[in-house]
Scaffold this active site. Structure first.
Site, PDB file in Angstrom:
ATOM      1  N   GLU A  54       0.891  -1.344   0.044  1.00  0.00           N
ATOM      2  CA  GLU A  54      -0.081  -0.091   0.232  1.00  0.00           C
ATOM      3  C   GLU A  54       0.865   1.140  -0.106  1.00  0.00           C
ATOM      4  OE1 GLU A  54      -0.441  -2.611   1.901  1.00  0.00           O
ATOM      5  OE2 GLU A  54      -2.599  -3.374   1.545  1.00  0.00           O
ATOM      6  N   PHE A 116     -10.744  -8.255  13.848  1.00  0.00           N
ATOM      7  CA  PHE A 116      -9.848  -8.614  13.076  1.00  0.00           C
ATOM      8  C   PHE A 116      -9.630  -7.566  12.047  1.00  0.00           C
ATOM      9  CE2 PHE A 116      -8.341 -10.523   8.951  1.00  0.00           C
ATOM     10  CZ  PHE A 116      -7.210 -10.761   9.416  1.00  0.00           C
ATOM     11  N   GLN A 117      -8.581  -6.895  11.997  1.00  0.00           N
ATOM     12  CA  GLN A 117      -7.912  -5.793  11.179  1.00  0.00           C
ATOM     13  C   GLN A 117      -8.808  -4.506  11.415  1.00  0.00           C
ATOM     14  OE1 GLN A 117      -7.841  -7.710   6.820  1.00  0.00           O
ATOM     15  NE2 GLN A 117      -5.914  -8.012   7.477  1.00  0.00           N
ATOM     16  N   LYS A 166     -17.760  -1.635   6.499  1.00  0.00           N
ATOM     17  CA  LYS A 166     -18.108  -2.462   5.259  1.00  0.00           C
ATOM     18  C   LYS A 166     -19.772  -2.832   5.218  1.00  0.00           C
ATOM     19  CE  LYS A 166     -16.645  -7.289   4.202  1.00  0.00           C
ATOM     20  NZ  LYS A 166     -15.698  -8.500   4.479  1.00  0.00           N
ATOM     21  N   MET A 479      24.252   9.945   1.726  1.00  0.00           N
ATOM     22  CA  MET A 479      24.082  11.139   2.161  1.00  0.00           C
ATOM     23  C   MET A 479      24.348  11.090   3.719  1.00  0.00           C
ATOM     24  SD  MET A 479      23.513  14.084   1.845  1.00  0.00           S
ATOM     25  CE  MET A 479      22.350  14.731   0.233  1.00  0.00           C
TER      26      MET A 479
HETATM   27  C1  LIG Z   1      12.575   6.242   5.211  1.00  0.00           C
HETATM   28  C2  LIG Z   1      13.840   6.768   5.454  1.00  0.00           C
HETATM   29  N1  LIG Z   1      14.777   6.281   6.262  1.00  0.00           N
HETATM   30  C3  LIG Z   1      16.062   6.894   6.681  1.00  0.00           C
HETATM   31  C4  LIG Z   1      16.139   8.122   5.853  1.00  0.00           C
HETATM   32  C5  LIG Z   1      17.749   8.836   6.420  1.00  0.00           C
HETATM   33  N2  LIG Z   1      18.347   8.984   4.751  1.00  0.00           N
HETATM   34  C6  LIG Z   1      18.258  10.159   4.252  1.00  0.00           C
HETATM   35  S1  LIG Z   1      19.233   9.875   2.889  1.00  0.00           S
HETATM   36  C7  LIG Z   1      19.716   8.509   3.435  1.00  0.00           C
HETATM   37  C8  LIG Z   1      20.877   7.767   2.664  1.00  0.00           C
HETATM   38  C9  LIG Z   1      20.186   7.315   1.336  1.00  0.00           C
HETATM   39  O1  LIG Z   1      20.933   6.402   0.556  1.00  0.00           O
HETATM   40  P1  LIG Z   1      20.838   5.977  -0.795  1.00  0.00           P
HETATM   41  O2  LIG Z   1      19.567   5.384  -1.370  1.00  0.00           O
HETATM   42  O3  LIG Z   1      21.754   4.781  -1.140  1.00  0.00           O
HETATM   43  O4  LIG Z   1      21.090   7.410  -1.713  1.00  0.00           O
HETATM   44  P2  LIG Z   1      22.522   8.155  -1.748  1.00  0.00           P
HETATM   45  O5  LIG Z   1      22.529   8.960  -0.581  1.00  0.00           O
HETATM   46  O6  LIG Z   1      23.716   7.293  -1.583  1.00  0.00           O
HETATM   47  O7  LIG Z   1      22.684   8.571  -3.161  1.00  0.00           O
HETATM   48  C10 LIG Z   1      19.233   7.908   4.524  1.00  0.00           C
HETATM   49  C11 LIG Z   1      19.534   6.728   5.337  1.00  0.00           C
HETATM   50  C12 LIG Z   1      15.282   8.664   5.067  1.00  0.00           C
HETATM   51  N3  LIG Z   1      15.424   9.738   4.396  1.00  0.00           N
HETATM   52  N4  LIG Z   1      14.179   7.949   4.557  1.00  0.00           N
END
Ligand SMILES: Cc1ncc(C[n+]2csc(CCOP(=O)(O)OP(=O)(O)O)c2C)c(N)n1
Length: 564
Positions: A54, A116-117, A166, A479
């Site tokens: 979803e 349920f759910q 429902k 990042m």
């Molecule tokens: C759902 C979620 N969990 C954690 C983060 C924190 N976060 C921001 S950027 C990042 C790294 C992303 O890595 P990648 O997808 O490999 O992309 P890159 O930065 O290497 O281009 C993380 C863990 C987030 N933004 N969203």
């Protein structure tokens, strides 16, 4: 008005038809089965896209809404189906995306019994929807859906959720439908104050160094042409927020760049040098402002926004105009004098030169044989003329794309801005293609984010939608690794990532795929991917430790933007 006897579930479908819905993203389950049964009669007229989770449905609906200008529609069942929508609802609210989510709910006599759910999705989603409601009687369904569509797309758009028990879906009622055009105590379109627009025009006409910041509000109010007219007449330089990219052609001589933490050097430093700062359809997000106590203190600020709660929220506005951007811009264009700010524009160009030269030097410090993210994006931008729909996930690749893709067309940038939701891009790209089938859609995703929603490759397989996927694989959660390098003494705590064979994975879903490691023919490879008939996954191995610059460190001022 004709009235015909129908079930509540049929009334849902008839209401959607009355709202001209042609695409639904969803996933069935017990509490929404009557609605899915009613949908069965519409298979030849309504395109239902069966997702694999979803969260995929709601991100796809967001992508669809962002490229099509229509409202995205989602179906999900009760309990886990409904709770899987939560991230997307929060994302759509903060990024002003119009969605109508319809969730099935347990029968009304079971409400509150831990059936349920059963889950209180109305309670859970209250702070992350623009409006939500629960319907327990069949005869209330058309009015609830009419209200949902009106609220979702009017004013500042946002997601709404209608939870239908429902028994209401099974109930029989006389169907009649009336579209909503107003709701008491909710003024979707503010009454514009001409006096305030005149005050704004006076400031702009007297300014020596006016500077315009635009956000997604331009596109949401279809004000692109009005913006172009205003900019060309007034001669002001224009910069964009992340979500505003595409609202103004990036190849226009008055476009000076992308704002914010990883934005361009020139618009960031010039924010603290302009004398009049005009902000339209943007909300001074902290990623844009840096330290607010040192943000544009020297400037008079004009802020135009349709959402009154955004005015004077972060940055004090000397002139606040509560208005639809299109309406405000068309009046403002009449009132501003024809000018050219040539010397002021030249200052932006000079600052850009400093940025380009510094970044070229630091790029050389990386092993030259390694492919850099920015090289990929620049080539992609060239070969698509800046006219593709580009969907990005969250991280370094997202910022590199925002910086180096030249967005020349409106509604061509789909990304998760306010919430920064990893896993957004793959499903959003699927929805974006359904929303703009005539345009090429390219998703750019990190190796981390791709693994958050990769199950949606199954949706591509089944729906045969044509999406090009580029994974920029740096073998890191890039990042976060960059921040660890810069602010945590290079202590790479759980950011190194081992990935599966993405090419084999794509092929398992019958999606053509290849991996690119050597730099020899990058352009040719990208052209081949774009020309491929049908979906294609291209994994590009990029430098492990490339950093995104410029950067405004957290808590710093926009004038402290770092180039390395
Ligand atoms: C759902 C979620 N969990 C954690 C983060 C924190 N976060 C921001 S950027 C990042 C790294 C992303 O890595 P990648 O997808 O490999 O992309 P890159 O930065 O290497 O281009 C993380 C863990 C987030 N933004 N969203």
């Amino acid at each position: 008005m004709n009235s015909i006897k129908t079930t509540g579930a049929q009334a849902v479908m008839k209401s959607l038809v009355a709202e001209q819905v042609d695409t639904i993203f969803g996933y069935p389950g017990g509490a929404i089965m009557p609605i899915y049964d009613a949908l069965y009669d519409y298979v030849s007229t309504i395109n239902h896209v069966l997702v694999r989770h979803e969260q995929g449905a709601i991100h796809a609906a967001q992508g669809y809404a962002r490229t099509s200008k229509k409202t995205g529609v989602v179906f999900a069942t009760s309990g886990p189906g409904a709770t899987n929508l939560i991230t997307g609802l929060a994302d759509a609210l903060i990024d002003s995306t119009p969605l109508v989510c319809i969730t099935g709910q347990v029968a009304s006599h079971l409400l509150g019994s831990d059936a349920f759910q059963e889950t209180d999705v109305v309670g859970i989603s209250m702070p992350i929807t623009k409006w939500n409601c629960q319907v327990t009687k069949a005869e209330e369904i058309p009015a609830a859906i009419a209200k949902a569509f009106y609220i979702a797309r009017s004013g500042r758009p946002g997601p709404v959720l209608v939870d239908i028990t429902k028994d209401a879906q099974f109930g029989v009622m006389e169907f009649q439908y009336e579209k909503r055009t107003r709701i008491r105590s909710y003024r979707a379109k503010p009454k514009i104050s001409k006096t305030n627009v005149e005050a704004a025009a006076l400031l702009i006409n007297n300014a020596q160094k006016p500077f315009l910041l635009i956000g997604q509000g331009i596109m949401l109010s279809n004000a692109e042409k009005d913006l172009l007219r205003f900019v060309e007449k007034s001669g002001v330089p224009v910069a964009s927020t992340l979500l505003g990219l595409g609202a103004f052609p990036n190849n226009h001589p008055q476009y000076v760049g992308f704002l914010g933490m990883h934005g361009d050097y020139a618009p960031n430093i010039k924010t603290n040098e302009c004398d009049v700062l005009i902000a339209i359809g943007m909300r001074f997000d902290d990623r844009v402002t840096g330290d607010v106590s040192r943000y544009a203190k020297q400037a008079k600020v004009v802020h135009i926004d349709i959402d009154a709660s955004e005015l004077n929220k972060i940055i004090h506005a000397d002139v606040a105009v509560h208005a639809d951007a299109k309406e405000a811009l068309s009046i403002l264009s009449e009132l501003v004098q024809e000018k050219q700010h040539t010397a002021w524009l030249q200052e932006f160009k000079d600052a850009k030169k400093v940025e380009v030269e510094t970044l070229q030097v630091s790029a050389k410090e990386l092993h030259s044989e390694e492919i850099k993210m920015d090289e990929v994006i620049k080539i992609l931008s060239d070969i698509t003329n800046g006219e593709a729909v580009v969907v990005t996930d969250v991280g370094q690749h997202q910022m590199m794309t925002a910086r180096y893709y030249q967005y020349n067309k409106t509604k061509s940038n789909v990304t998760s801005g306010g919430l920064g939701t990893m896993g957004f891009a793959l499903p959003a790209a699927i929805g974006a293609k359904f929303g703009a089938p005539e345009k090429p859609v390219v998703a750019i995703i990190g190796d981390g984010g791709f693994q958050m929603t990769l199950q949606e490759l199954g949706t591509i397989l089944q729906s045969k939608v044509d999406v090009k996927i580029i994974i920029l694989n740096n073998r890191f959660l890039g990042m976060v690794r960059q921040w660890q390098q810069m602010f945590f003494e290079k202590r790479y705590s759980f950011t190194e990532m081992i990935s599966p064979d993405f090419v084999a994975l794509a092929k398992a879903y019958s999606i053509e795929a290849s991996k690119f490691e050597a730099r020899t023919d990058l352009k040719e490879t990208l052209v081949k991917m774009l020309n491929h008939k049908g979906s294609y996954l291209l994994e590009i191995m990029v430098a492990k430790e490339e950093n995104v610059f410029p950067m405004i460190p957290t808590g710093a001022s926009v004038s402290e933007v770092r180039l390395n």
